[in-house]
Design a protein around this motif. Structure first.
Motif, PDB file in Angstrom:
ATOM      1  N   SER A  69      -5.010   5.247  -7.040  1.00 55.32           N
ATOM      2  CA  SER A  69      -6.146   4.326  -7.015  1.00 55.32           C
ATOM      3  C   SER A  69      -6.727   4.120  -8.409  1.00 55.32           C
TER       4      SER A  69
ATOM      5  N   ALA B 291       4.748  -1.772   3.084  1.00 57.01           N
ATOM      6  CA  ALA B 291       4.210  -0.711   2.229  1.00 57.01           C
ATOM      7  C   ALA B 291       5.113  -0.468   1.028  1.00 57.01           C
TER       8      ALA B 291
ATOM      9  N   PRO C 211      -3.160   0.190  -4.265  1.00 58.16           N
ATOM     10  CA  PRO C 211      -3.828   0.407  -2.979  1.00 58.16           C
ATOM     11  C   PRO C 211      -3.232   1.593  -2.236  1.00 58.16           C
ATOM     12  N   THR C 212      -4.084   2.411  -1.617  1.00 61.80           N
ATOM     13  CA  THR C 212      -3.618   3.623  -0.937  1.00 61.80           C
ATOM     14  C   THR C 212      -4.351   3.796   0.386  1.00 61.80           C
TER      15      THR C 212
ATOM     16  N   VAL D 175       0.833  -1.195   0.000  1.00 64.28           N
ATOM     17  CA  VAL D 175       0.000   0.000   0.000  1.00 64.28           C
ATOM     18  C   VAL D 175       0.874   1.253   0.000  1.00 64.28           C
TER      19      VAL D 175
END
Length: 420
Positions: free
Chosen positions: A113, A210, A118-119, A31
């Motif tokens: 996005s 991440a 993914p954020t 992410v």
């Protein structure tokens, strides 16, 4: 199409085809952590600001109109703070306003996005109008876990918006015809960073796996709060770094005073690995940086960074201690994604270079090395009359992080790190 434009258009087409987006995105990709500012932008086309330009009685309105006309005439965008508490209501009542998501973190998350990444964003202001602007699949911390924005229940009261005045080359603003397209960001209040404890907690859990971290928004703090807010933001950056996150980027932005900017930079030492800014922001820091290499190298050395980058209308450049081939990919990805948004008017799910885009020769060498630093630069696809200029710097940042957040570099057009 001239030869340089044809050559660079082909290189950008190859780069865009290889970006990890949509169905090509890694299903297990980490992410992107995006903090620490958020707002609603009130967008206004400057072709439609007649009531403001014609105002004769309200002194603040007259002064605002004069300031914006000066900027338009000089081709200056940027951000300004205006002391006029009644300004938002006055403008809202008289001008056509369109609302959009604002803040570097949420803007970058919106861009990522749309590309399938993914954020997680920092969001303290969870009122209905704000949540309505956030893409449904962007993640927000809640109760110690990350949940989709669509599943967050609205709370709290509406905050004043930030006003974005957009102007286009060749389209008159009163008696001024701009030669350059840009936007003027007008703030009537200092919202400050998003003090989102859920984001802090969840981002620390996600940091070991991440893709990259983004910090921004300290320019939205009153000057007397900058030091305290910076310490909180950079404590989080250090926590991410201790957890193993390799890429932590600070997007600098513009500050009301040089002292505020210096405080942010000094406190960032050891908390971030990368700093980025627009060329106008770099010039505010160092007026001699028309050719940016020396200024980027000096800042990188002073703050012990791995990377310092700068974006302009027609080029982007970076000083990096990392792989210069990967850095070129990152710069080109940032430019390509920003240019695609400029053409489309909003973030895109498929990155393509508009056929009308041109590529200008850069005013400095595109590659050089000095010690363990490499200086890398590339021209950016440039549109004389973009559909929007809003969010292009944030889109550039998102594109860079999309590449920098991946482990393996992927060479572009045979670049081996020795020449461009």
């Amino acid at each position: 199409m001239n030869v340089p434009t044809a050559r660079w258009a082909a290189r950008y087409a190859a780069l865009s085809a290889g970006l990890p987006v949509g169905r090509h995105a890694d299903s297990g990709a980490g992410v992107f952590l995006c903090g620490m500012s958020a707002c609603i932008d009130a967008r206004i086309d400057m072709r439609d600001v007649g009531p403001l330009l014609e105002e004769k009685i309200n002194r603040q309105a007259v002064e605002l109109a004069a300031m914006m006309k000066r900027r338009v005439a000089n081709g200056v965008g940027g951000e300004v703070r205006v002391e006029w508490p009644e300004g938002p209501a006055w403008l809202r009542e008289r001008l056509g306003v369109r609302y959009a998501l604002g803040g570097t973190g949420p803007q970058a998350a919106w861009v990522l996005s749309r590309l399938g990444a993914p954020t997680l964003i920092a969001l303290e202001d969870r009122y209905e109008q704000m949540l309505r602007q956030i893409p449904s699949d962007v993640l927000i911390g809640q109760g110690g876990v990350a949940v989709r924005a669509a599943d967050v229940v609205p709370t709290g009261q509406r905050m004043p918006e930030i006003f974005i005045f957009e102007y286009t080359a060749g389209s008159a603003v009163g008696d001024v015809v701009p030669k350059r397209s840009s936007r003027i960001i007008v703030r009537f209040h200092d919202r400050g960073i998003q003090k989102d404890r859920d984001f802090v907690e969840v981002s620390k859990k996600l940091a070991p796996t991440a893709a990259a971290g983004l910090l921004s928004g300290l320019n939205d703090e009153p000057e007397e709060n900058v030091e305290g807010a910076s310490k909180a933001v950079f404590d989080l950056g250090r926590a991410w770094k201790s957890a193993g996150l390799k890429t932590i980027h600070l997007e600098l932005a513009g500050y009301v005073t040089p002292d505020a900017m210096r405080a942010v930079l000094n406190l960032s030492r050891g908390a971030v690995t990368s700093i980025g800014m627009s060329h106008s922001e770099l010039l505010a820091m160092d007026p001699s940086a028309e050719q940016p290499m020396d200024a980027l190298l000096a800042l990188g050395e002073r703050l012990q960074l791995d990377r310092v980058c700068v974006h302009a209308d027609t080029w982007a450049a970076s000083a990096t201690r990392g792989d210069p081939g990967k850095e070129l990919n990152a710069l080109m990805a940032g430019c390509a994604i920003a240019a695609a948004r400029a053409a489309a008017g909003s973030p895109v799910s498929e990155v393509r270079t508009d056929p009308a885009a041109r590529f200008e020769n850069m005013p400095f060498a595109s590659f050089s090395q000095r010690g363990d630093w490499s200086f890398v630069a590339c021209p950016a696809p440039y549109l004389d009359r973009p559909t929007t200029t809003l969010g292009l710097g944030d889109s550039f940042t998102a594109g860079c992080l999309l590449v920098l957040g991946r482990e393996a570099p992927s060479p572009v057009d045979g670049f081996q790190g020795s020449s461009l």
